[in-house]
Design a protein around this motif. Structure first.
Motif, mmCIF file in Angstrom:
data_model
loop_
_atom_site.group_PDB
_atom_site.id
_atom_site.type_symbol
_atom_site.label_atom_id
_atom_site.label_comp_id
_atom_site.label_asym_id
_atom_site.label_seq_id
_atom_site.Cartn_x
_atom_site.Cartn_y
_atom_site.Cartn_z
ATOM 1 N N PHE A 151 4.110 -3.849 10.710
ATOM 2 C CA PHE A 151 2.750 -4.149 10.666
ATOM 3 C C PHE A 151 2.413 -5.526 10.139
ATOM 4 C CE2 PHE A 151 1.980 0.040 11.943
ATOM 5 C CZ PHE A 151 0.674 0.092 12.766
ATOM 6 N N MET A 152 1.791 -6.525 10.678
ATOM 7 C CA MET A 152 1.252 -7.693 9.870
ATOM 8 C C MET A 152 -0.385 -7.589 10.135
ATOM 9 S SD MET A 152 3.492 -11.019 10.508
ATOM 10 C CE MET A 152 3.618 -11.165 12.171
ATOM 11 N N ASP A 153 -0.875 -7.900 9.103
ATOM 12 C CA ASP A 153 -2.303 -7.618 8.779
ATOM 13 C C ASP A 153 -3.237 -9.045 9.073
ATOM 14 O OD1 ASP A 153 -5.137 -6.720 8.344
ATOM 15 O OD2 ASP A 153 -4.443 -5.948 6.115
ATOM 16 N N ILE A 154 -4.012 -8.850 10.228
ATOM 17 C CA ILE A 154 -4.822 -10.201 10.535
ATOM 18 C C ILE A 154 -5.805 -10.530 9.577
ATOM 19 C CG2 ILE A 154 -6.614 -10.980 12.293
ATOM 20 C CD1 ILE A 154 -3.478 -10.710 13.118
ATOM 21 N N ALA A 155 -6.464 -9.343 8.745
ATOM 22 C CA ALA A 155 -7.432 -9.455 7.606
ATOM 23 C C ALA A 155 -6.652 -10.122 6.884
ATOM 24 C CB ALA A 155 -8.013 -8.264 7.373
ATOM 25 N N GLU A 156 -5.530 -10.233 6.451
ATOM 26 C CA GLU A 156 -4.731 -11.016 5.412
ATOM 27 C C GLU A 156 -4.276 -12.374 5.915
ATOM 28 O OE1 GLU A 156 -3.969 -9.645 1.950
ATOM 29 O OE2 GLU A 156 -6.053 -9.239 2.471
ATOM 30 N N ALA A 216 9.267 -14.100 10.888
ATOM 31 C CA ALA A 216 9.764 -13.997 9.674
ATOM 32 C C ALA A 216 9.198 -14.741 8.759
ATOM 33 C CB ALA A 216 11.301 -13.858 9.725
ATOM 34 N N ALA A 217 9.119 -16.151 8.996
ATOM 35 C CA ALA A 217 8.425 -17.142 8.164
ATOM 36 C C ALA A 217 7.057 -16.791 7.978
ATOM 37 C CB ALA A 217 8.667 -18.507 8.918
ATOM 38 N N LEU A 218 6.165 -16.219 8.772
ATOM 39 C CA LEU A 218 4.929 -15.780 8.523
ATOM 40 C C LEU A 218 4.869 -14.765 7.556
ATOM 41 C CD1 LEU A 218 1.930 -16.734 9.476
ATOM 42 C CD2 LEU A 218 2.340 -15.274 11.456
ATOM 43 N N ALA A 219 5.690 -13.786 7.765
ATOM 44 C CA ALA A 219 5.750 -12.801 7.136
ATOM 45 C C ALA A 219 6.010 -12.933 5.501
ATOM 46 C CB ALA A 219 6.746 -11.587 7.380
ATOM 47 N N ALA A 221 5.657 -15.946 4.032
ATOM 48 C CA ALA A 221 4.503 -16.706 3.621
ATOM 49 C C ALA A 221 3.436 -15.703 3.073
ATOM 50 C CB ALA A 221 4.109 -17.744 4.605
ATOM 51 N N LEU A 222 3.223 -14.848 4.145
ATOM 52 C CA LEU A 222 1.900 -13.916 3.568
ATOM 53 C C LEU A 222 2.314 -13.123 2.421
ATOM 54 C CD1 LEU A 222 -0.465 -12.327 4.446
ATOM 55 C CD2 LEU A 222 0.792 -10.820 5.810
ATOM 56 N N ALA A 223 3.543 -12.526 2.169
ATOM 57 C CA ALA A 223 4.113 -11.874 0.903
ATOM 58 C C ALA A 223 3.900 -12.851 -0.280
ATOM 59 C CB ALA A 223 5.483 -11.574 1.088
ATOM 60 N N ARG A 224 4.061 -13.835 -0.107
ATOM 61 C CA ARG A 224 4.134 -15.041 -1.244
ATOM 62 C C ARG A 224 2.767 -15.249 -1.562
ATOM 63 N NH1 ARG A 224 7.962 -17.749 1.656
ATOM 64 N NH2 ARG A 224 6.482 -19.231 2.492
ATOM 65 N N TRP A 225 1.815 -15.379 -0.481
ATOM 66 C CA TRP A 225 0.400 -15.582 -0.705
ATOM 67 C C TRP A 225 -0.309 -14.342 -1.478
ATOM 68 C CZ3 TRP A 225 -4.139 -13.156 1.481
ATOM 69 C CH2 TRP A 225 -5.127 -13.762 1.400
ATOM 70 N N GLN A 226 0.017 -13.173 -0.956
ATOM 71 C CA GLN A 226 -0.653 -12.030 -1.543
ATOM 72 C C GLN A 226 0.026 -11.887 -2.997
ATOM 73 O OE1 GLN A 226 1.238 -9.183 1.345
ATOM 74 N NE2 GLN A 226 -0.874 -8.956 2.306
ATOM 75 N N ARG A 227 1.132 -12.115 -3.350
ATOM 76 C CA ARG A 227 1.664 -12.069 -4.775
ATOM 77 C C ARG A 227 0.753 -12.915 -5.830
ATOM 78 N NH1 ARG A 227 6.725 -11.533 -2.655
ATOM 79 N NH2 ARG A 227 7.084 -13.697 -2.888
#
Length: 234
Positions: A151-156, A216-219, A221-227
């Motif tokens: 899943f990828m979260d549009i809200a994030e 993969a790049a988007l996921a 980047a999102l993981a880094r941003w969330q951290r």
């Protein structure tokens, strides 16, 4: 008596249905193919409430994004047959009457139909954790099947890619208003899935302009941003 009977299926699955379940494809990983070449399924669920341990999936709406566009000819919409007893406050939100639920599709057939529609594609949803948990529990209870799709979260993704909006913990309505979109009917699974897909396409365009060309790049980047969001302020 188990107070949470949905954790395991209580009766054996019909062999024909079990065969359909066993033929479901393995999910794709979020890989390096360009975003425009990835098929995504955008999901929205209407439920009997917001308790992820107790409430039920009532309606499934989904649309596909293929070749960088929403495929309006390839959508999924289904109301599940449920006996929810007396009316509760959630009816005022989703508008699904008990008569509609009584005439709905048997949950096993509805969930199998959705999983066949989904295929091996990754999923997009707004506040994806909720949809993921609710769908996972329904699949376990009715099909004895484990959901393994990413899943990828549009809200994030939205606040990460559009920080200028100043919307950090906004709802779907906030992003609909920000992007100037229109919704045919809020809290309708199909309509909410469609407008979520429209937001996703806007975000994918932003992602490509920021050098994020693949799922993969988007996921990542999102993981880094969330951290960074969760890191304590200095």
């Amino acid at each position: 008596m188990n107070g949470f009977p949905w954790f395991t299926r209580r009766t054996p699955l019909d062999p024909v249905l079990a065969d359909r379940r066993d033929r479901l494809p393995d999910p794709q990983a979020l890989d390096e193919r360009p975003l425009r070449q990835q098929r995504f399924v955008v999901l929205d669920l209407e439920t009997s409430g917001l308790n992820m341990s107790r409430d039920l999936v009532l309606s499934i709406g989904a649309v596909t994004i293929e070749d960088g566009a929403i495929d309006l000819g390839n959508q999924f919409e289904c109301t599940l047959q449920r006996d929810t007893g007396k009316l509760n406050a959630s009816v005022l939100i989703h508008g699904i009457a008990p008569s509609e639920l009584a005439a709905g599709v048997e949950p096993v057939e509805a969930l199998l139909g959705f999983m066949e529609f989904l295929g091996d594609s990754p999923l997009l949803a707004f506040h994806a954790t909720f949809d993921q948990r609710m769908l996972s529990r329904a699949l376990k209870h009715d099909l004895d099947h484990r959901l393994r799709h990413g899943f990828m979260d549009i809200a994030e993704l939205a606040p990460m890619l559009c920080p200028e909006a100043g919307i950090r913990n906004g709802g779907l309505d906030d992003w609909v208003e920000h992007f100037g979109l229109q919704v045919q009917q809020r809290h309708n699974a199909s309509a909410d899935a469609l407008v979520t897909a429209e937001i996703a396409l806007i975000l994918f365009s932003r992602a490509r302009r920021q050098g994020l060309e693949s799922p993969a790049a988007l996921a990542s980047a999102l993981a880094r941003w969330q951290r960074r969001q969760q890191a304590p302020a200095l």
